[in-house]
Enzyme design. Structure first.
Site, short mmCIF file in Angstrom:
data_model
loop_
_atom_site.label_atom_id
_atom_site.label_comp_id
_atom_site.label_asym_id
_atom_site.label_seq_id
_atom_site.Cartn_x
_atom_site.Cartn_y
_atom_site.Cartn_z
N ASN A 147 0.81 -1.22 0.00
CA ASN A 147 0.00 0.00 0.00
C ASN A 147 0.84 1.27 0.00
OD1 ASN A 147 -2.56 1.58 0.44
ND2 ASN A 147 -1.43 2.11 2.30
N ASP A 226 1.28 6.67 0.50
CA ASP A 226 0.63 5.59 -0.26
C ASP A 226 1.07 5.63 -1.72
OD1 ASP A 226 -0.89 5.32 2.12
OD2 ASP A 226 -2.63 4.64 0.96
N ASP A 257 0.43 -6.80 3.48
CA ASP A 257 0.12 -5.85 4.55
C ASP A 257 -0.99 -4.88 4.12
OD1 ASP A 257 0.83 -4.37 7.06
OD2 ASP A 257 1.38 -2.80 5.64
N GLU A 298 -3.73 -9.16 5.15
CA GLU A 298 -4.15 -8.53 6.42
C GLU A 298 -5.37 -7.66 6.13
OE1 GLU A 298 -2.72 -5.35 9.85
OE2 GLU A 298 -2.14 -5.10 7.77
CA LIG Z 1 -3.74 3.33 -0.66
#
Ligand SMILES: [Ca+2]
Ligand SMILES: [Ca+2]
Length: 586
Positions: A147, A226, A257, A298
């Protein structure tokens, strides 16, 4: 003489506990063991490399920081590769928290996805770890942080430069104004540009028609911007990363993750359809590279949301956070209904797809702390987890009852190997470790639970057979037995299986009956601290009590060597779990 009171039970009409689950929703059985992927029968052990073991030899030795060499030196503790010995834990897979270079101690802010953190070793040492683990029958998966990157990642630093191209900017998300006021837990998600890199604190955005940017997006914090998943170059990068680790290094899969947060859509910052689509494609890419690669996400959300990621073409599985909570709560409060209801809901949500069980992970108060280090409750929680359907994960140190409460670094303290001051065998006594040992290490450590019957729960035993000298009544010894039950027992019903309708009577008892194509099991647990009795039991005709064999008695220090009949009334000491087993006719 003990006998079943089935006839009386049918007529009585008043039962303390009734369980009746129809199996129609679970028509599709898990594939038989022969064709099942390796991870369906695996037991995982979660390792924070920085805290597991400092090397004793080589260039990484004795600097107070755990590393891959130290892990190699301790692999025999996890699984020595010899199926005859029972002195090792017996796990068949390890999950390594991020091992990439990263300025943060935890590793979730990655600066280079194709390298190993210099504190931990290098690519050559990682290859050696994979080879040494595989030689012992241990699969290796690594944490992949898709991410976000580190704010120190070269791609982000390049995007911040005043002369950055639109292409360079487009790897991350910049904006003239904060596009949303707050994130899902009220946090700031749009961060002002760092003035150090940009004296005027503005940047030309990737689109020249837009006003200059003053903010960038990072859902967790300013140190972790991000990635912009709408840029296909980000997907290309992540796919190259997957290919590198699966094919060039030979790892067996990934723990992905924070997968809820890949794509944003206006104010919607989690669980967007685009995120789930991207994950399906990424999982397919990994399986194309390595058909049996294990991809677990996750999805820190409720059961329904987590299960929505685990579809036929989606993630292989996800961690079941709600079920973990219910397992701990059941052990903590002694109320069997919590786990019974949660398991039913979990089955409804996942159908025939698997989920992963755990008690706590590196972001949560350690299980032992949640259970006030009560030995009986620790034993019950462990046995409940390992008798639930699902793929079990153990957080390092959980098997010896290591404690830890927030803040986060205190959940991730060095592994307690020995009672030796001051570093408990984690690193040389002459060295200051990266984080102080938990002061409880003189009593809670591997050596103490291996050498003597210390830390026995004190629970009553059902039998009085002498124990082999090599065994102990420790929590660690129980974990060894539970792990072998999952990996060494040929019971598909134990690992998955569809629930069967049945009824029983017994205050404070939790029970689950389930079958696979080859066998069936009955799990009986006394979740209270007081002794309880199973007074009545009505089973399907195909699984008569007289044909059942006892697979596990968690209250006894050793496994039973002779058949124990399932006869009523059946006494269960406080916190005890029994598993009865039926083989089906082949
Ligand atoms: Ca994102
Ligand atoms: Ca070291």
């Amino acid at each position: 003489m003990r006998r079943f009171r089935c006839a009386r039970f049918r007529c009585a009409g008043l039962f303390a506990v009734i369980i009746g689950v129809t199996a129609t929703a679970f028509a599709q059985l898990a594939p038989p063991a022969t064709s099942a992927p390796w991870w369906r029968t695996a037991v995982f052990y979660q390792i924070f490399v920085r805290s597991f073991a400092d090397a004793r030899t080589g260039p990484l030795a004795n600097d107070g920081i755990g590393d891959l060499q130290g892990l190699i030196e301790r692999l025999d503790y996890l699984n020595d590769g010899d199926p005859v010995t029972t002195t090792d834990l017996g796990v068949t897979a390890i999950w390594l928290l991020p091992i990439n270079p990263s300025p943060g101690y935890h590793g979730y802010d990655v600066t280079d996805y194709f390298e190993v953190h210099p504190d931990y070793g290098d690519i050559a040492l990682m290859r050696r770890l994979v080879a040494e683990a595989h030689r012992r029958g241990i699969h290796v998966i690594i944490d992949l942080v898709l991410n976000h990157a580190s704010a120190q990642h070269p791609a982000f630093l390049a995007a911040l430069r005043p002369d950055a191209t639109a292409e360079q900017r487009d790897f991350f998300r910049f904006s003239a104004t904060p596009e949303t006021s707050a994130g899902p837990w009220g946090q700031r998600v749009w961060h002002p540009l760092p003035s150090a890199q940009t004296p005027d604190s503005t940047l030309q955005t990737p689109n020249p028609d837009e006003p200059p940017a003053r903010y960038y997006y990072g859902i967790f914090d300013a140190g972790m911007p991000d990635w912009n998943f709408r840029n296909s170059a980000v997907t290309d990068h992540h796919r190259r990363v997957a290919k590198f680790w699966l094919q060039d290094i030979g790892v067996d899969g990934f723990r992905l993750d924070a997968v809820r947060y890949l794509y944003e859509d206006g104010d919607i910052l989690q669980d967007t359809p685009e995120t789930k689509r991207w994950l399906r494609e990424f999982t397919a890419w990994c399986h194309q590279l390595k058909p049996d690669a294990f991809i677990i996400g996750e999805v820190w959300a409720d059961t329904a949301q987590a299960a929505s990621y685990v579809t036929e073409d989606g993630l292989d599985t996800a961690f079941e956070f709600d079920l973990a909570r219910a397992t701990i709560d059941t052990a903590s409060f002694g109320t069997p209904g919590i786990l019974r209801d949660r398991l039913a809901r979990t089955r409804d949500a996942y159908g025939s797809r698997p989920w992963a069980t755990f008690l706590a992970n590196h972001d949560q108060e350690r299980a032992a702390s949640q259970l006030s280090s009560d030995p009986a409750k620790l034993r019950l929680a462990a046995a409940l987890q390992f008798t639930l359907p699902g793929i079990p994960f153990i957080y390092y140190g959980e098997e010896i009852g290591m404690t830890g409460r927030k803040p986060d670094p205190d959940l991730r303290t060095p592994m307690q190997w020995t009672p030796d001051a001051p570093n408990a065998g984690f690193t040389s006594p002459a060295v200051k470790p990266w984080h102080a040992l938990n002061p409880d290490y003189p009593t809670i450590n591997v050596a103490s639970q291996t050498a003597s019957p210390a830390n026995n729960s004190g629970s009553q035993t059902l039998n009085t057979r002498p124990e082999p000298a090599s065994d102990t009544g420790s929590l660690l010894a129980l974990y060894r037995r539970l792990i072998r039950l999952r990996t060494g027992t040929d019971s598909d019903a134990l690992r998955a299986g569809r629930p069967l309708a049945f009824t029983f009577e017994g205050r404070g008892l939790y029970a689950d009956l389930r079958e696979s194509e080859t066998d069936a099991i009955l799990v009986l647990a006394n979740t209270s601290t007081a002794p309880r009795e199973l007074t009545a039991l009505e089973l399907p005709d195909s699984f008569p009590a007289a044909a059942a064999t006892l697979l596990l008695d968690s209250s006894a220090s050793v496994d039973h060597s002779a058949p124990e009949p399932l006869s009523l009334p059946l006494a269960l000491p406080g916190g005890a779990i029994l598993i009865y087993h039926w083989e089906k006719d082949s």
